[in-house]
Motif scaffolding. Structure first.
Motif, PDB file in Angstrom:
ATOM      1  N   LEU A 159       6.974  -0.257   4.389  1.00  5.91           N
ATOM      2  CA  LEU A 159       6.450   1.009   4.915  1.00  5.91           C
ATOM      3  C   LEU A 159       5.247   0.755   5.826  1.00  5.91           C
ATOM      4  CD1 LEU A 159       6.597   3.097   1.612  1.00  5.91           C
ATOM      5  CD2 LEU A 159       8.003   3.483   3.646  1.00  5.91           C
ATOM      6  N   ALA A 160       4.389  -0.191   5.420  1.00  2.00           N
ATOM      7  CA  ALA A 160       3.214  -0.516   6.230  1.00  2.00           C
ATOM      8  C   ALA A 160       3.620  -0.995   7.616  1.00  2.00           C
ATOM      9  CB  ALA A 160       2.387  -1.583   5.517  1.00  2.00           C
ATOM     10  N   LYS A 161       4.685  -1.782   7.672  1.00  2.00           N
ATOM     11  CA  LYS A 161       5.174  -2.287   8.954  1.00  2.00           C
ATOM     12  C   LYS A 161       5.858  -1.188   9.758  1.00  2.00           C
ATOM     13  CE  LYS A 161       7.879  -6.154  10.809  1.00  2.00           C
ATOM     14  NZ  LYS A 161       8.680  -7.342  10.448  1.00  2.00           N
ATOM     15  N   LYS A 162       6.651  -0.360   9.070  1.00  2.00           N
ATOM     16  CA  LYS A 162       7.387   0.718   9.738  1.00  2.00           C
ATOM     17  C   LYS A 162       6.439   1.696  10.429  1.00  2.00           C
ATOM     18  CE  LYS A 162      10.634   4.499   8.733  1.00  2.00           C
ATOM     19  NZ  LYS A 162      11.471   5.146   7.674  1.00  2.00           N
ATOM     20  N   TYR A 163       5.349   2.060   9.745  1.00  5.10           N
ATOM     21  CA  TYR A 163       4.431   3.063  10.291  1.00  5.10           C
ATOM     22  C   TYR A 163       3.182   2.437  10.931  1.00  5.10           C
ATOM     23  CZ  TYR A 163       7.386   6.304   7.709  1.00  5.10           C
ATOM     24  OH  TYR A 163       8.461   7.025   7.244  1.00  5.10           O
ATOM     25  N   ASP A 164       3.149   1.104  10.975  1.00  3.64           N
ATOM     26  CA  ASP A 164       2.073   0.361  11.631  1.00  3.64           C
ATOM     27  C   ASP A 164       0.687   0.764  11.093  1.00  3.64           C
ATOM     28  OD1 ASP A 164       1.056  -1.541  13.388  1.00  3.64           O
ATOM     29  OD2 ASP A 164       0.791  -0.102  15.016  1.00  3.64           O
TER      30      ASP A 164
ATOM     31  N   VAL B 122      -5.085  -6.424   7.507  1.00  7.09           N
ATOM     32  CA  VAL B 122      -5.807  -5.585   8.468  1.00  7.09           C
ATOM     33  C   VAL B 122      -5.239  -4.173   8.360  1.00  7.09           C
ATOM     34  CG1 VAL B 122      -6.269  -5.136  10.909  1.00  7.09           C
ATOM     35  CG2 VAL B 122      -6.263  -7.495  10.050  1.00  7.09           C
ATOM     36  N   TYR B 123      -6.098  -3.188   8.063  1.00  9.76           N
ATOM     37  CA  TYR B 123      -5.685  -1.785   7.982  1.00  9.76           C
ATOM     38  C   TYR B 123      -5.886  -1.146   9.353  1.00  9.76           C
ATOM     39  CZ  TYR B 123      -5.969  -2.725   2.986  1.00  9.76           C
ATOM     40  OH  TYR B 123      -5.796  -3.274   1.734  1.00  9.76           O
ATOM     41  N   LYS B 124      -4.918  -0.363   9.785  1.00  6.96           N
ATOM     42  CA  LYS B 124      -4.928   0.176  11.149  1.00  6.96           C
ATOM     43  C   LYS B 124      -4.681   1.675  11.137  1.00  6.96           C
ATOM     44  CE  LYS B 124      -2.372  -2.330  13.980  1.00  6.96           C
ATOM     45  NZ  LYS B 124      -1.158  -3.061  14.450  1.00  6.96           N
ATOM     46  N   GLY B 125      -5.287   2.386  12.087  1.00  7.56           N
ATOM     47  CA  GLY B 125      -5.002   3.798  12.298  1.00  7.56           C
ATOM     48  C   GLY B 125      -5.093   4.620  11.032  1.00  7.56           C
ATOM     49  N   LYS B 126      -4.010   5.298  10.696  1.00 10.90           N
ATOM     50  CA  LYS B 126      -4.003   6.151   9.508  1.00 10.90           C
ATOM     51  C   LYS B 126      -4.131   5.339   8.219  1.00 10.90           C
ATOM     52  CE  LYS B 126      -1.666  10.271  11.294  1.00 10.90           C
ATOM     53  NZ  LYS B 126      -0.522  11.205  11.152  1.00 10.90           N
TER      54      LYS B 126
ATOM     55  N   GLY C 214       2.578  -8.157  -0.359  1.00  7.92           N
ATOM     56  CA  GLY C 214       1.889  -6.987   0.173  1.00  7.92           C
ATOM     57  C   GLY C 214       0.514  -6.804  -0.422  1.00  7.92           C
ATOM     58  N   LEU C 215       0.273  -5.593  -0.960  1.00  4.81           N
ATOM     59  CA  LEU C 215      -1.029  -5.238  -1.535  1.00  4.81           C
ATOM     60  C   LEU C 215      -1.134  -5.582  -3.018  1.00  4.81           C
ATOM     61  CD1 LEU C 215      -1.388  -1.687   0.083  1.00  4.81           C
ATOM     62  CD2 LEU C 215      -2.551  -3.788   0.819  1.00  4.81           C
ATOM     63  N   ASN C 216      -0.085  -6.148  -3.581  1.00  3.22           N
ATOM     64  CA  ASN C 216      -0.074  -6.360  -5.026  1.00  3.22           C
ATOM     65  C   ASN C 216      -1.174  -7.298  -5.492  1.00  3.22           C
ATOM     66  OD1 ASN C 216       2.078  -4.669  -5.241  1.00  3.22           O
ATOM     67  ND2 ASN C 216       3.625  -6.258  -5.547  1.00  3.22           N
ATOM     68  N   ARG C 217      -1.508  -8.302  -4.675  1.00  4.86           N
ATOM     69  CA  ARG C 217      -2.594  -9.202  -5.042  1.00  4.86           C
ATOM     70  C   ARG C 217      -3.220  -9.757  -3.772  1.00  4.86           C
ATOM     71  NH1 ARG C 217      -1.537 -12.706 -10.146  1.00  4.86           N
ATOM     72  NH2 ARG C 217      -1.527 -10.560 -10.877  1.00  4.86           N
ATOM     73  N   LEU C 218      -4.509  -9.520  -3.605  1.00  2.00           N
ATOM     74  CA  LEU C 218      -5.214  -9.883  -2.384  1.00  2.00           C
ATOM     75  C   LEU C 218      -6.428 -10.752  -2.691  1.00  2.00           C
ATOM     76  CD1 LEU C 218      -5.251  -6.378  -0.613  1.00  2.00           C
ATOM     77  CD2 LEU C 218      -3.610  -8.242  -0.245  1.00  2.00           C
ATOM     78  N   HIS C 219      -6.885 -11.458  -1.668  1.00  2.00           N
ATOM     79  CA  HIS C 219      -8.123 -12.225  -1.798  1.00  2.00           C
ATOM     80  C   HIS C 219      -9.344 -11.372  -1.443  1.00  2.00           C
ATOM     81  CE1 HIS C 219      -5.898 -15.798  -2.594  1.00  2.00           C
ATOM     82  NE2 HIS C 219      -5.320 -15.812  -1.406  1.00  2.00           N
TER      83      HIS C 219
ATOM     84  N   GLU D 160       4.502   4.248  -1.759  1.00  2.00           N
ATOM     85  CA  GLU D 160       5.854   4.130  -2.289  1.00  2.00           C
ATOM     86  C   GLU D 160       6.328   5.409  -2.981  1.00  2.00           C
ATOM     87  OE1 GLU D 160       5.665  -0.701  -2.953  1.00  2.00           O
ATOM     88  OE2 GLU D 160       5.954   0.597  -4.682  1.00  2.00           O
ATOM     89  N   ASN D 161       5.475   6.001  -3.797  1.00  2.22           N
ATOM     90  CA  ASN D 161       5.900   7.169  -4.577  1.00  2.22           C
ATOM     91  C   ASN D 161       5.917   8.453  -3.748  1.00  2.22           C
ATOM     92  OD1 ASN D 161       6.237   5.668  -6.923  1.00  2.22           O
ATOM     93  ND2 ASN D 161       4.129   5.969  -7.574  1.00  2.22           N
TER      94      ASN D 161
END
Length: 424
Positions: A147-152, A169-173, A277-282, A400-401
């Motif tokens: 979804l992150a890729k689909k909606y950029d 990197v979080y972008k736009g919305k 994805g966002l499940n586990r980040l540094h 997702e939900n």
């Protein structure tokens, strides 16, 4: 850190509690702690006696010189020289024993509360509450990384280019939704009486030791070696250390703080589909709540923190459950922890989004965080903290939900914060 006096007076209780954690060789290490402390105390007594004798002789030497008995004074001076040499040796021995004792105590985790179930891993945690309806998604529903890729809105590859895996990197919305969640969480916490605090994102070694992140047994802390500073894994570390070496009054309770910070964790050894994805980040954003409580009220406060986080998830309209962690899954410093998990419909799995814990006196002993009780005696306070909330998996749950064929519908409570109702 456990107190030696508590271990001495409650050895069997400590052994029984550590057994819930499957802590190996508990009796052996406790015996070593007690024998080291006994040796330390005996050395301290011997040193005190030597110093007292040396002081007494020094006074006598002064009197002898004044009375013209220089020869006798000289004899006593030789004796004081020997006493000073003995005192120096005893001081070195005492310092070494104190360091050994400290290192031993650093190895021992907190004693679990009686409510903590025995168990080996997360599979043995107890579900104590569950709420919310798991949505039925449309055909072709996607996990959040798609979804992150689909909606950029989140670019994982760009983050990998700039830094490496685990730094999106979080972008736009996507960026605006992140900011909306941070502001919403902070407003909920301050409305509940938590004082907002802005704290450093790097801490010194003493702060890491104070809350139990150091010594870093699992290699999860990022270390800036030249300055010997550590990037924080959670706002709990700098916020709780505000009260290091502080003597409170009973009227100061409760002390409540909330803080937003980025958090940094190496997550050494993490791999596989469950970390996508966002499940586990540094690096990730989190809003934290911290409480300093009177020992008689800390478990009431813990229950209140659980209810507070429940209220946030209810407003976000996300299906969630609460787990009471078993001994084998309990954090090193915690006496009792409740984990909150959001159900990810697209991944068909539960995602941990908050831990709410009572550390009792474990951190306070390291921090030397005390208060004067009604009898005027110094007593250790209790410390508590909770995620309120960690953003990555909350965001994953929302994406997702709340996905529809037309786009991602933003929870109503967040619309005033982000300024839009849909990501499409």
């Amino acid at each position: 850190m456990l107190q030696v006096a508590f271990i001495r007076e409650n050895k069997e209780l400590v052994i029984k509690g550590l057994a819930k954690r499957n802590f190996a060789n508990a009796e052996d290490i406790l015996d070593t702690v007690l024998s080291t402390d006994e040796n330390r105390r005996a050395t301290q007594t011997e040193l005190d006696n030597k110093l007292a004798e040396s002081n007494k002789l020094s006074k006598e030497i002064g009197i002898l010189y004044k009375s013209g008995e220089a020869q006798k004074a000289t004899i006593l001076k030789e004796k004081t020289s020997q006493l000073k040499e003995n005192s120096k040796e005893l001081t070195e021995k005492l310092n070494a024993l104190s360091e050994d004792l400290q290192e031993l105590l650093y190895q021992i985790p907190n004693v679990p509360n009686e409510l903590v179930p025995a168990g080996n891993s997360e599979e043995d945690n107890e579900t104590v509450f569950e709420e919310g309806t798991i949505p039925v998604l449309h055909e072709g529903a996607l996990p959040h990384w798609e979804l992150a890729k689909k909606y950029d809105i989140i670019d994982f590859e760009l983050g990998n280019k700039i830094t490496g895996a685990g730094f999106p990197v979080y972008k736009g919305k996507g960026a605006r939704l992140q900011r909306a969640l941070i502001n919403y969480f902070l407003d909920k916490n301050t409305d509940a009486g938590y004082e907002e605090t802005q704290v450093p994102h790097l801490v010194n070694e003493e702060s890491g030791k104070g809350t139990g992140q150091l010594p870093d047994k699992e290699g999860q802390m990022y270390h800036a070696g030249m300055d010997n500073l550590y990037l924080i894994p959670t706002a709990e570390v700098p916020v709780t250390n505000i009260y290091r070496d502080v003597l409170l009054k009973e009227t100061d309770f409760p002390i409540t703080n909330t803080a937003y910070t980025p958090c940094f964790r190496r997550e050494a050894g993490s791999y596989g589909a469950h970390v996508r994805g966002l499940n586990r980040l540094h690096q990730f954003d989190k809003v934290e709540i911290v409480r300093i409580e009177h020992p008689t009220n800390s478990y009431n406060a813990l229950n209140g923190m659980v209810e507070h986080v429940k209220g946030i998830l209810q407003e976000l309209d996300l299906p969630y459950r609460i787990l009471r962690l078993c001994g084998g899954d309990l954090g090193f410093t915690s006496a009792l922890t409740y984990d909150f998990e959001v159900f990810s419909t697209a991944q068909d799995r539960w995602l941990e989004i908050s831990s709410v814990s009572n550390f009792e006196t474990f951190q306070a002993n390291r921090l030397k965080l005390r208060f004067k009780n009604s009898e005027g005696k110094s007593e250790l306070a209790h410390t508590l903290n909770g995620s309120s909330l960690a953003l990555p998996r909350v965001l994953a749950g929302i994406l997702e939900n709340c996905q529809t064929p037309e786009g991602i519908k933003i929870p109503k409570v967040l619309v005033p914060y982000c300024g839009f109702e849909m990501i499409s």
